[in-house]
Design a protein around this motif. Structure first.
Motif, short mmCIF file in Angstrom:
data_model
loop_
_atom_site.label_atom_id
_atom_site.label_comp_id
_atom_site.label_asym_id
_atom_site.label_seq_id
_atom_site.Cartn_x
_atom_site.Cartn_y
_atom_site.Cartn_z
N ALA A 134 1.02 -1.23 -0.10
CA ALA A 134 0.08 -0.21 -0.29
C ALA A 134 0.61 0.95 0.21
O ALA A 134 1.76 1.54 0.88
CB ALA A 134 -1.01 0.49 0.95
N LEU A 135 0.53 2.54 -0.37
CA LEU A 135 1.35 3.72 -1.11
C LEU A 135 0.18 4.59 -0.33
O LEU A 135 -0.45 4.71 -1.11
CB LEU A 135 1.54 3.54 -2.09
CG LEU A 135 2.68 5.48 -2.39
CD1 LEU A 135 4.25 4.84 -2.12
CD2 LEU A 135 2.83 5.05 -3.41
N VAL A 183 2.92 -2.16 -7.01
CA VAL A 183 1.48 -1.70 -5.46
C VAL A 183 0.04 -2.10 -5.87
O VAL A 183 -0.91 -2.42 -6.88
CB VAL A 183 1.52 0.08 -5.57
CG1 VAL A 183 0.98 0.41 -4.47
CG2 VAL A 183 2.93 0.73 -5.44
N ASP A 184 -0.27 -2.26 -4.34
CA ASP A 184 -1.70 -3.03 -4.61
C ASP A 184 -2.83 -2.30 -4.40
O ASP A 184 -3.95 -2.13 -4.89
CB ASP A 184 -1.87 -4.17 -3.83
CG ASP A 184 -1.36 -5.47 -4.02
OD1 ASP A 184 -1.98 -6.46 -4.66
OD2 ASP A 184 0.43 -5.56 -3.38
N VAL A 185 -2.66 -0.97 -3.82
CA VAL A 185 -3.53 -0.03 -3.13
C VAL A 185 -2.72 1.57 -2.53
O VAL A 185 -1.08 1.29 -2.37
CB VAL A 185 -4.33 -0.39 -1.61
CG1 VAL A 185 -4.89 0.72 -1.02
CG2 VAL A 185 -5.33 -1.48 -1.04
N VAL A 186 -3.60 2.26 -2.99
CA VAL A 186 -2.78 3.61 -3.11
C VAL A 186 -4.29 4.39 -2.54
O VAL A 186 -5.52 4.46 -2.77
CB VAL A 186 -2.64 4.38 -4.82
CG1 VAL A 186 -2.40 5.89 -4.42
CG2 VAL A 186 -1.50 3.50 -5.56
N LEU A 187 -3.51 5.15 -1.26
CA LEU A 187 -4.57 6.04 -0.55
C LEU A 187 -3.54 7.23 -0.16
O LEU A 187 -3.68 7.80 0.00
CB LEU A 187 -4.45 5.23 0.96
CG LEU A 187 -5.33 5.41 2.77
CD1 LEU A 187 -6.68 5.22 2.34
CD2 LEU A 187 -4.60 5.35 3.88
N ALA A 188 -5.67 7.83 -0.54
CA ALA A 188 -5.27 9.64 -0.70
C ALA A 188 -6.36 10.12 -0.19
O ALA A 188 -7.03 9.53 0.33
CB ALA A 188 -5.22 9.63 -2.39
N ASP A 189 -6.23 11.39 0.46
CA ASP A 189 -7.38 11.75 0.23
C ASP A 189 -8.10 12.40 -0.58
O ASP A 189 -7.62 12.90 -1.50
CB ASP A 189 -6.49 13.14 1.48
CG ASP A 189 -7.36 13.64 2.33
OD1 ASP A 189 -8.40 12.89 3.95
OD2 ASP A 189 -7.99 14.80 1.89
#
Length: 312
Positions: free
Chosen positions: A223-224, A255-261
């Motif tokens: 996860a990034l 990358v499996d997940v990119v977490l962003a606001d």
């Protein structure tokens, strides 16, 4: 009884501390793997005087994992305290001095960090990403010389440069990784990279050869976590540009997940499209302390992690 998720989190500074504070709410099997290129402030002074790893980011990660009881909170506060005044100790964090002293006493970096973790009652472990102190070199389009690239050396100098950073590299170019950090990445169920200063805290974790190879070949999912807004070294870069930078520095990394606001996720879908190019799905969640803040809220970050940090 199901074993807890094993998570390794990589980065440095306040970004990694926020991730660790959030992740500890979800699992006790947690390893912070910390950038060791700081050359400024208290860390830089101790690094130069004693030829040791810069202890500051390691100290912050240890404090983030301190025990939840009064003992842990008290010692975390002591570790973070800085001397005032104008004398030789002014600006030094007590934790930096303690770590340096324990390293001198034990002659073993990892054992010293584990000992400080025991003192704090830490919920997890903190490791350096490399076994030797590192320097960062960056190619920069300076505001004063925008038509060419200028080499800027030093983490503190790159972080405050008046210009656009294009790429970074490490000196030495192929430093030895901390073996325990490599093992933690291989053993993890999830690896979390970021948030943090993109060029001076996050990208360096991808440039230590054995650690990068572990990130590429691990069976863990990755996860990034994107920053909330650009700092000085990434001024003018969008969230999509941040992913471009990562792809340029570690093209083989999936990358499996990119977490962003939500504040950095564009309506046109460019960020989601770039995440897909990396093999990732985009998760958008309100993770800022407040609207417009550049700091992640650990409780909101933990809630966001809880949406996808599961076993395969």
């Amino acid at each position: 009884m199901t074993a807890p998720l094993r998570v390794a989190a990589l980065g440095g500074g306040h970004g990694l501390a926020a991730s660790l504070t959030a992740l500890r709410r979800l699992t006790p099997d947690l390893t912070g793997i910390v950038t060791v290129a700081d050359n400024g402030g208290s860390s830089g002074r101790l690094r130069e005087e004693f030829n040791i790893l810069p202890p500051g980011d390691l100290r912050m990660a240890l404090a983030a994992l301190s025990g939840d009881d009064e003992h842990g909170r008290r010692w975390a506060s002591v570790l973070q305290h800085r001397f005032a005044g104008t004398g030789p100790l002014a600006g030094h964090a007590i934790g930096n001095l303690l770590i340096a002293a324990i390293w001198e006493r034990l002659g073993d970096t990892v054992a010293g960090l584990d000992l400080v973790g025991e003192l704090l009652g830490s919920k997890g472990r903190v490791l350096p990403m490399a076994a030797v102190p590192l320097d960062i070199e960056a190619d920069v389009h300076l505001v004063s010389a925008p038509d060419g690239l200028t080499v800027v050396r030093g983490q503190a100098e790159v972080a405050s440069v008046d210009g656009q950073v294009v790429s970074v590299r490490l000196d030495p170019r192929e430093p030895p990784a901390c073996p325990e950090a490599v093992a933690a990445v291989h053993d993890a169920d999830w690896v979390v990279v970021g948030p943090g200063s993109w060029f001076t805290s996050v990208m360096p974790t991808l440039l230590v050869p054995d650690l990068r190879d572990a990130l590429v070949t691990t069976s863990a999912r990755r996860a990034l976590v994107l920053n909330l807004r650009g700092d000085r070294e990434t001024a003018g870069l969008s969230a999509t540009d941040h992913l471009d930078v990562l792809a340029a520095h570690a093209p083989e990394l999936g990358v499996d997940v990119v977490l962003a606001d939500a504040s950095v996720a564009d309506d046109a879908g460019h960020l989601e499209a770039m995440a897909r190019k990396l093999g990732a799905r985009l998760v958008v969640h309100d993770v800022a302390r407040s609207p417009g803040s550049d700091q992640h809220d650990p409780a909101r970050l933990a809630e966001a992690f809880g949406r996808f940090l599961t076993r395969a």
